[in-house]
Design an enzyme around this catalytic site. Structure first.
Site, PDB file in Angstrom:
ATOM      1  CB  SER A 114      -8.201   3.386   2.822  1.00  0.00           C
ATOM      2  OG  SER A 114      -7.360   2.854   3.822  1.00  0.00           O
ATOM      3  CE  LYS A 159      -3.903   1.925   2.686  1.00  0.00           C
ATOM      4  NZ  LYS A 159      -4.765   1.695   3.856  1.00  0.00           N
ATOM      5  CB  SER A 174      -8.330   0.528   5.727  1.00  0.00           C
ATOM      6  OG  SER A 174      -9.112   1.668   5.592  1.00  0.00           O
TER       7      SER A 174
HETATM    8  N1  GLN Z   1     -13.062   3.487   6.246  1.00  0.00           N
HETATM    9  C1  GLN Z   1     -12.581   4.013   7.484  1.00  0.00           C
HETATM   10  C2  GLN Z   1     -12.370   5.499   7.370  1.00  0.00           C
HETATM   11  O1  GLN Z   1     -12.675   6.031   6.361  1.00  0.00           O
HETATM   12  C3  GLN Z   1     -11.345   3.306   7.895  1.00  0.00           C
HETATM   13  C4  GLN Z   1     -10.144   3.791   7.211  1.00  0.00           C
HETATM   14  C5  GLN Z   1      -8.930   3.006   7.569  1.00  0.00           C
HETATM   15  O2  GLN Z   1      -9.015   1.985   8.230  1.00  0.00           O
HETATM   16  N2  GLN Z   1      -7.790   3.511   7.162  1.00  0.00           N
HETATM   17  O3  GLN Z   1     -11.915   6.115   8.256  1.00  0.00           O
END
Ligand code: GLN
Length: 478
Positions: free
Chosen positions: A155, A80, A179
């Site tokens: 994400s 990532k 994420s």
């Molecule tokens: N979807 C969640 C957010 O938007 C988690 C994001 C993440 O885990 N980086 O904050």
């Protein structure tokens, strides 16, 4: 072909028996990317030359060392793009860092390298890891390989799609509120969010420092275990890391008591997801585990607490992007103008929304009303969960309330935030959880994967691997 060897162990066996080599694996990885990534758009950058060079070295080393070769030797892995790799662009999918080149390796990168992993490329993500669909990337929207009309989740959507499209054996993501687990669920993969402090955050671009953890996205639970063990452990560069030998005893058992917080599921969960979940419960009961209905009333407040704590940390962490120290810098007549222009141009809408929200909840007039309350809820959630783990060995929920949604389906941020309802309480309480593929649901003629999430007590990763291998790998013959 690489796809013939879906797991690390299958790949290694093929290497050791001489049926396949890292040189072939890396060539196959790029062939698959060349064929599919125009449509999927999982990768921001490919490391073709380095990967090919590493593959030659790995092939020779395997011949010499055989079974004694390190665990990930010659395994193609995607990273990532919020994890620093020295000399490589690390953009966090933001215009702010579009041309930022990392000056050092993240600790987990050092460890993966030492274990022999070959980095194939950097994967797309929601900007600064904020999102659940990878639609918030400043550069492109990654598609779900199961149905390219749909999002891969986020994400870490690029990391999930890179494995699901068959380009790599595994990938690394980060998880602040879901994420890793949510894209794993959408893309039919295993995704682990380790105990807070199990894995070093040194060299990760911070989102919410009290929530962030890096972990693997893989096709089997065993692969997730192998990669986690390579990455985890004490790191002098991250004072929050915990030494594995201080782990309390969270023993594996023949039969587990699995708690299911059913009243939590009344909040907008898809009936098809619920059906898959109930079928899995039956299977677990048949396998000799005891299923118990439990109540975790504070977990239901998780999303509300998360969307105060997380933006607060985001607003502090992203203050460093001021046009002076890293990345983008816009011209201005005054310092204030430089800050303003740089941040207005560099950050996308979702990032700005969270910075504003965070600055607001931390402001002196509202700190007590919002931030302090959310932190209080958070410590009560921890206590509720610790008490619950006196009664049950594991907690089980769906990983996400729906299968992958269509690109552009949600225009309001709140609907997307709700995708994280089952995952954010885990980050708020610091415990480990794993998303394991449960089954598929038919949507518009496509079979879309759905995952289930096992949650274990603090530092109970071994229990997650044990139940996951039994409930997934063994059944899938992996
Ligand atoms: N979807 C969640 C957010 O938007 C988690 C994001 C993440 O885990 N980086 O904050």
């Amino acid at each position: 072909m690489l796809t013939k060897y879906p797991t690390i162990s299958a790949l290694r066996n093929a290497y050791l028996s001489g049926n396949y080599t890292p040189i072939q694996a890396v060539a196959d990885a790029f062939a698959i990317i060349d064929e599919k990534d125009k449509e999927i758009q999982a990768f921001l950058e490919l490391y073709r030359e380095e990967a090919k060079h590493e593959a030659v070295l790995a092939t020779e080393r395997l011949k010499k060392e055989g079974d004694n070769a390190p665990a990930l030797l010659g395994v193609p892995i995607a990273i990532k793009n919020n994890i620093l790799i020295k000399g490589k662009k690390t953009t966090a999918s933001s215009k702010m860092l579009e041309n930022y080149v990392a000056t050092y390796d993240a600790t987990i990168i050092e460890r993966l390298r030492e274990a022999g992993a070959i980095f194939i490329g950097a994967t797309n993500m929601d900007e600064f890891a904020m999102g659940s669909s990878t639609e918030n990337s400043a550069f492109m929207t990654t598609k779900n390989p199961y149905d390219t009309k749909r999002v891969p989740g986020g994400s870490s959507g690029g990391s999930a799609a890179s494995v699901a499209m068959g380009a790599v054996t595994a990938s690394i993501g980060t998880d602040t509120g879901g994420s890793i687990r949510q894209p794993a669920s959408y893309c039919g993969l295993v995704g682990l969010k380790p105990t807070y402090g199990a894995v070093s955050r040194n060299g990760l671009i911070a989102m919410g420092s009290s929530l962030d953890q890096a972990g693997p996205l893989t096709r089997s639970v065993l692969d997730a275990e192998i990669i986690h063990c390579v990455m985890a452990g004490l790191d002098p560069k991250d004072a929050t890391t915990i030494a594995p030998d201080t782990y309390p005893d969270v023993p594996v058992k023949q039969s587990y008591t699995i708690g299911v917080p059913r009243s939590f599921f009344e909040q907008g969960i898809d009936t098809s997801v619920m059906k898959v979940f109930d079928e899995q419960l039956e299977k677990l009961a048949k396998a000799g585990h005891k299923i118990e209905d439990i109540e975790l009333p504070l977990f239901e407040q998780g999303l509300a607490a998360y969307y105060i704590v997380m933006p607060a940390e985001v607003s502090s962490n992203l203050a460093r992007f001021d046009g002076m120290r890293y990345g983008l810098s816009e011209d201005g007549d005054t310092l204030r103008e430089v800050y303003g222009k740089t941040r207005a141009t560099g950050f996308g809408a979702e990032v700005k929304r969270r910075i504003l929200l965070g600055a607001y909840v931390l402001s002196s007039g509202y700190y007590d009303a919002y931030y302090r309350k959310a932190e209080a809820v958070r410590s009560m959630m921890r206590k509720e969960l610790t008490d619950m783990f006196q009664k049950v060995d594991l907690v089980l929920t769906p990983s996400a309330p729906t299968p992958a949604f269509v690109v552009g389906e949600f225009s309001d941020p709140l609907s997307v935030y709700k995708q994280d309802i089952f995952t954010v309480p885990v980050n708020l309480t610091g415990v480990p959880a794993i998303s394991v593929p449960a089954d598929h649901v038919e949507v518009e003629g496509k079979a879309l994967p759905v995952g289930m999430q096992f949650i274990a007590p603090h530092q109970g990763e071994s229990r997650l691997f044990d139940i996951g291998i039994r409930a997934h790998d063994k059944i899938q013959g992996l």
